[in-house]
Design a protein around this motif. Sequence first.
Motif, PDB file in Angstrom:
ATOM      1  N   GLY A 376       0.818  -1.202   0.000  1.00 14.22           N
ATOM      2  CA  GLY A 376       0.000   0.000   0.000  1.00 14.22           C
ATOM      3  C   GLY A 376       0.855   1.258   0.000  1.00 14.22           C
ATOM      4  N   SER A 377       0.204   2.388  -0.146  1.00 15.95           N
ATOM      5  CA  SER A 377       0.928   3.658  -0.247  1.00 15.95           C
ATOM      6  C   SER A 377       1.694   3.978   1.033  1.00 15.95           C
ATOM      7  CB  SER A 377      -0.049   4.791  -0.573  1.00 15.95           C
ATOM      8  OG  SER A 377      -1.063   4.877   0.419  1.00 15.95           O
ATOM      9  N   VAL A 378       1.101   3.699   2.205  1.00 21.50           N
ATOM     10  CA  VAL A 378       1.785   3.978   3.472  1.00 21.50           C
ATOM     11  C   VAL A 378       3.042   3.131   3.595  1.00 21.50           C
ATOM     12  CG1 VAL A 378       1.591   3.881   5.984  1.00 21.50           C
ATOM     13  CG2 VAL A 378      -0.356   4.654   4.614  1.00 21.50           C
ATOM     14  N   ALA A 379       2.935   1.846   3.277  1.00 18.41           N
ATOM     15  CA  ALA A 379       4.097   0.965   3.360  1.00 18.41           C
ATOM     16  C   ALA A 379       5.179   1.390   2.382  1.00 18.41           C
ATOM     17  CB  ALA A 379       3.668  -0.481   3.086  1.00 18.41           C
ATOM     18  N   VAL A 380       4.792   1.790   1.187  1.00 19.05           N
ATOM     19  CA  VAL A 380       5.778   2.204   0.178  1.00 19.05           C
ATOM     20  C   VAL A 380       6.542   3.439   0.646  1.00 19.05           C
ATOM     21  CG1 VAL A 380       6.065   3.112  -2.164  1.00 19.05           C
ATOM     22  CG2 VAL A 380       4.542   1.169  -1.752  1.00 19.05           C
ATOM     23  N   TRP A 381       5.828   4.448   1.130  1.00 16.51           N
ATOM     24  CA  TRP A 381       6.496   5.671   1.559  1.00 16.51           C
ATOM     25  C   TRP A 381       7.365   5.441   2.785  1.00 16.51           C
ATOM     26  CZ3 TRP A 381       7.344   9.743  -1.207  1.00 16.51           C
ATOM     27  CH2 TRP A 381       6.474  10.089  -2.242  1.00 16.51           C
ATOM     28  N   MET A 382       6.905   4.610   3.719  1.00 13.79           N
ATOM     29  CA  MET A 382       7.714   4.327   4.901  1.00 13.79           C
ATOM     30  C   MET A 382       8.976   3.535   4.545  1.00 13.79           C
ATOM     31  SD  MET A 382       4.932   3.491   7.921  1.00 13.79           S
ATOM     32  CE  MET A 382       6.198   3.501   9.164  1.00 13.79           C
ATOM     33  N   SER A 383       8.912   2.725   3.509  1.00 10.57           N
ATOM     34  CA  SER A 383      10.098   1.973   3.093  1.00 10.57           C
ATOM     35  C   SER A 383      11.065   2.816   2.273  1.00 10.57           C
ATOM     36  CB  SER A 383       9.673   0.745   2.273  1.00 10.57           C
ATOM     37  OG  SER A 383       9.016   1.131   1.075  1.00 10.57           O
ATOM     38  N   MET A 384      10.695   4.044   1.932  1.00  8.28           N
ATOM     39  CA  MET A 384      11.568   4.945   1.185  1.00  8.28           C
ATOM     40  C   MET A 384      12.294   5.929   2.110  1.00  8.28           C
ATOM     41  SD  MET A 384      11.424   4.204  -2.017  1.00  8.28           S
ATOM     42  CE  MET A 384      10.411   3.243  -3.141  1.00  8.28           C
ATOM     43  N   ILE A 385      11.602   6.442   3.113  1.00  5.85           N
ATOM     44  CA  ILE A 385      12.175   7.455   4.000  1.00  5.85           C
ATOM     45  C   ILE A 385      13.255   6.807   4.870  1.00  5.85           C
ATOM     46  CG2 ILE A 385      11.651   9.103   5.827  1.00  5.85           C
ATOM     47  CD1 ILE A 385       8.777   9.171   4.771  1.00  5.85           C
ATOM     48  N   PRO A 386      14.480   7.356   4.903  1.00  2.00           N
ATOM     49  CA  PRO A 386      15.569   6.733   5.671  1.00  2.00           C
ATOM     50  C   PRO A 386      15.274   6.543   7.148  1.00  2.00           C
ATOM     51  CG  PRO A 386      16.447   8.392   4.169  1.00  2.00           C
ATOM     52  CD  PRO A 386      14.955   8.517   4.117  1.00  2.00           C
ATOM     53  N   LEU A 387      14.449   7.406   7.737  1.00  2.00           N
ATOM     54  CA  LEU A 387      14.132   7.271   9.153  1.00  2.00           C
ATOM     55  C   LEU A 387      13.355   5.984   9.458  1.00  2.00           C
ATOM     56  CD1 LEU A 387      13.153  10.956   9.971  1.00  2.00           C
ATOM     57  CD2 LEU A 387      15.058   9.709  10.988  1.00  2.00           C
TER      58      LEU A 387
END
Length: 453
Positions: A376-387
């Motif tokens: 999903g979109s939340v998982a994708v964005w969280m897997s991109m942000i280095p934090l």
Amino acid sequence: MDKIFLVFQREYLSRVRKKSFIIMSLIGPLLTVALFAVPVFIAKMSDSGKTVVVADTGNLFAGKLPEAKDDIQFVATTPDLAQAKAEFKKSKHDALLYIPKQDLANPGGFQVFSRKGLGVSLERDINRAVSLQIENQRLTASGIDRATLDKLKADVSLETVSLSDDGEKSSSTGVSTGVAYACGFLIYIFIFMYGVQIMRGVMEEKTSRIVEVVISSVKPFQLMMGKVLGIAAVGFTQLALWVLLSVGISSVMARSVSPEKMVEDRVSRTTAMASGSTTATVSTDTPQEKAAKKDTNVAAKMTAALRAADLNVPLIVGCFLFYFLGGYLFYGALFGAIGAAVDNDTDTQQFMLPVTMPLVLTFVVSQAILTTNPNGSVAVWMSMIPLTSPIAMVMRLPFGGVPAWQLATSMVLLVLGFIFTTWLAGRIYRVGILMYGKKVNYRELSKWMFYKG
């Protein structure tokens, strides 16, 4: 680089030679198993042997109480509630269930009495028993047999298959979830454990004034980088030892209780029985043998599930090591900067919260989003942000379907994030390492970043 290596060597050797490191490396796998096994074992012990007396004034069960199970049994008592209460107070039973006269169309008025607070599991078992009996009564009144209804129910086993450009691959949601949690949990724990070691190590050197002597020949940035890399090597060493010991323990246990060995023993016993008597047809399994067979079946099912999941093990292991190291280096630099900015543990709290919050948030969100909707979109964005990517990406990979460009972008951003945080921490480190007795706030830290020299 020579000076960084010297600091690296000192940090690594000083920690791996400690008795605490050796002891934790040896008993770490056992503690990990106990962390999951002990709560289950305690829960089973606390729920065993519950007895419920039933005052069936409404004759709901018609004298046929539910069958006793391993953790609960029902015992009949007088239908008079007052007398039943008096007898219950004198007895050692766990609960008293009172069933008044019922209207099957609108049942109610049930009461459960106990000396202390009623446990959740016991209340659930009692509720289930009463609800099932009401259903049986309603089915009987409608002319429907419970056995016929049970036969109509279907227990379907779904075979999940993932479709991708590489073809069809079998998958297992349960196995993928387990692997995802294991990888995310390891990274979460190691970042916290060894990140705090960096922070405390810097604080100890700062408060003992040792650093004043050290930085006369080593630049603050070199000192911090050597410390971060040295403690990272300690973490990798302990992780490798845990993996090797876990594999060794699993291999020994697999040989001692392997299905093949148990089958051979069972065949030899059967052959011996057959040679002595040709009429023995009744199973003579002891309770221990039955329990062993049950455990073996569970182990066999787990092994079959792992094989059926068809996980891309090389990709998962490789990415786990990358994010394990990258996440540690990213956060390790920030923990080192916190240690350089403060003088005691009390002052670390205001700076640790914004640093550790992304880690905690990712691990909490993983239970609700990452494992239920890994693409999903939340998982994708969280897997991109280095934090958040060190935990989020390794929890997405076991489910498959992660595009190569997302994985590559996440890795590049994590490397760039590590370089930036190292530069940022170095700016704070070079000023804060020699700053004593001053309360530091975020405004002061922002000034340190732009000091010249």
